[in-house]
Design a protein around this motif. Structure first.
Motif, PDB file in Angstrom:
ATOM      1  N   GLY A   1     -53.681 -11.473  14.198  1.00  0.00           N
ATOM      2  CA  GLY A   1     -53.327 -10.680  15.365  1.00  0.00           C
ATOM      3  C   GLY A   1     -52.135 -11.232  16.104  1.00  0.00           C
TER       4      GLY A   1
ATOM      5  N   THR B   1     -58.864 -13.287  17.226  1.00  0.00           N
ATOM      6  CA  THR B   1     -57.633 -12.522  17.480  1.00  0.00           C
ATOM      7  C   THR B   1     -57.186 -11.712  16.269  1.00  0.00           C
ATOM      8  OG1 THR B   1     -56.270 -14.414  16.786  1.00  0.00           O
ATOM      9  CG2 THR B   1     -56.834 -14.254  19.125  1.00  0.00           C
TER      10      THR B   1
ATOM     11  N   THR C   1     -52.519  -6.252  19.406  1.00  0.00           N
ATOM     12  CA  THR C   1     -53.566  -6.245  18.388  1.00  0.00           C
ATOM     13  C   THR C   1     -54.542  -5.100  18.621  1.00  0.00           C
ATOM     14  OG1 THR C   1     -53.397  -8.655  18.158  1.00  0.00           O
ATOM     15  CG2 THR C   1     -55.394  -7.607  17.314  1.00  0.00           C
ATOM     16  N   GLU C   2     -54.947  -4.903  19.871  1.00  0.00           N
ATOM     17  CA  GLU C   2     -55.885  -3.834  20.202  1.00  0.00           C
ATOM     18  C   GLU C   2     -55.267  -2.464  19.934  1.00  0.00           C
ATOM     19  OE1 GLU C   2     -59.531  -2.535  20.938  1.00  0.00           O
ATOM     20  OE2 GLU C   2     -58.987  -4.657  21.102  1.00  0.00           O
TER      21      GLU C   2
ATOM     22  N   ILE D   1     -57.698  -9.057  12.759  1.00  0.00           N
ATOM     23  CA  ILE D   1     -58.328  -7.790  12.392  1.00  0.00           C
ATOM     24  C   ILE D   1     -58.818  -7.900  10.955  1.00  0.00           C
ATOM     25  CG2 ILE D   1     -57.922  -5.326  11.979  1.00  0.00           C
ATOM     26  CD1 ILE D   1     -55.792  -5.395  14.141  1.00  0.00           C
TER      27      ILE D   1
ATOM     28  N   LYS E   1     -62.284  -6.041  14.803  1.00  0.00           N
ATOM     29  CA  LYS E   1     -61.892  -7.399  15.172  1.00  0.00           C
ATOM     30  C   LYS E   1     -62.828  -8.377  14.466  1.00  0.00           C
ATOM     31  CE  LYS E   1     -59.423  -8.473  18.241  1.00  0.00           C
ATOM     32  NZ  LYS E   1     -59.539  -8.245  19.687  1.00  0.00           N
TER      33      LYS E   1
END
Length: 255
Positions: free
Chosen positions: A64, A48, A70-71, A50, A44
């Protein structure tokens, strides 16, 4: 097997494929292919997005989506990175950039036509009365509908002639959903191995379909060519009638 993950943000898209990361930017105008062997790490950026760090130090930023997506994308990307990396890094990255689409001519032409239409209706209303202006308004729509029907009928008749001349007939099947409900379409596979879909309200489980091998996207239920031509002739007469009424309405202020 887990489906391929896609991260979408505005006009940018990131797709995690088995051996590479595909980035599409500016609504597809720019496409970047990053082999996973060229990626050192992904993390990250503190917000927000990457950040994808390549083995030679170059960094690519992926906007993101929502925090959960996103995670999940970052976790899948990190998990997909191979043990052995290639130090070439950005030398392995390919970038394809398409010429920017120029939409302004179409917008300009559309606005000009709209202004001309509004101006003509206003002129008819001012010189011939509200009733003629109302007729003119409907006549423009009728002319456009009639013209579209004429063109559609001619194209459809041409396709039907081609199907009769060189069409290949196959048996198409209607599948079912897991709950037992039947699909609203038939499917078949053409000679190139591509699966095609034909939407139909028929209730049969199987049906004959004929498709054009030179244009596999053109397909229909088979019917005698004579009956096809009779129907298209009737459609054409009806379409020409609508077109004639529209043109007659447009010309009414001068008659």
């Amino acid at each position: 097997m887990t489906s391929t993950q896609v991260l979408i943000k505005d006009g940018d898209t990131a797709v995690l494929e088995p051996d590479r990361l595909s980035l599409s930017k500016d609504r597809g105008r720019i496409r970047v292919e990053i082999p996973l062997v060229a990626v050192e790490r992904a993390e990250k950026d503190g917000g927000t997005a990457i950040e994808v760090h390549l083995t030679d130090g170059q960094v690519h930023r992926i906007p993101g989506g929502n925090p959960t997506a996103t995670e999940a994308f970052l976790t899948a990307l990190v998990k997909a990175l191979p043990e052995e990396r290639d130090p070439a890094g950005s030398a392995l990255v390919t970038t394809e950039e398409k010429e920017a689409r120029r939409n302004w001519p179409w917008w300009t032409a559309g606005i000009a036509v709209l202004l001309a239409y509004v101006g003509y209706v206003a002129w008819v209303g001012g010189t011939h009365g509200i009733a003629d202006a109302f007729v003119t308004t409907l006549s423009v729509l009728g002319t456009l509908i009639g013209l579209g029907c004429v063109l559609g009928t001619v194209v459809n008749a041409h396709e039907r002639v081609n199907l009769a001349r060189r069409g290949i007939t196959v048996i198409a099947t209607r599948g079912t959903y897991p709950n037992g409900k039947r699909h609203g379409y038939f499917t078949y596979t053409d000679t190139s191995g591509n699966e095609r879909v034909h939407h139909s309200g028929r209730s049969a489980v199987t049906a004959h379909l004929v498709y054009d091998p030179e244009q596999p996207g053109v397909h229909a239920f088979p019917e005698p060519l004579a009956w096809t031509m009779v129907k298209r002739a009737l459609y054409l007469v009806l379409s020409l009638g609508i077109l004639a009424l529209g043109v007659r309405g447009l010309a009414s202020p001068y008659l």
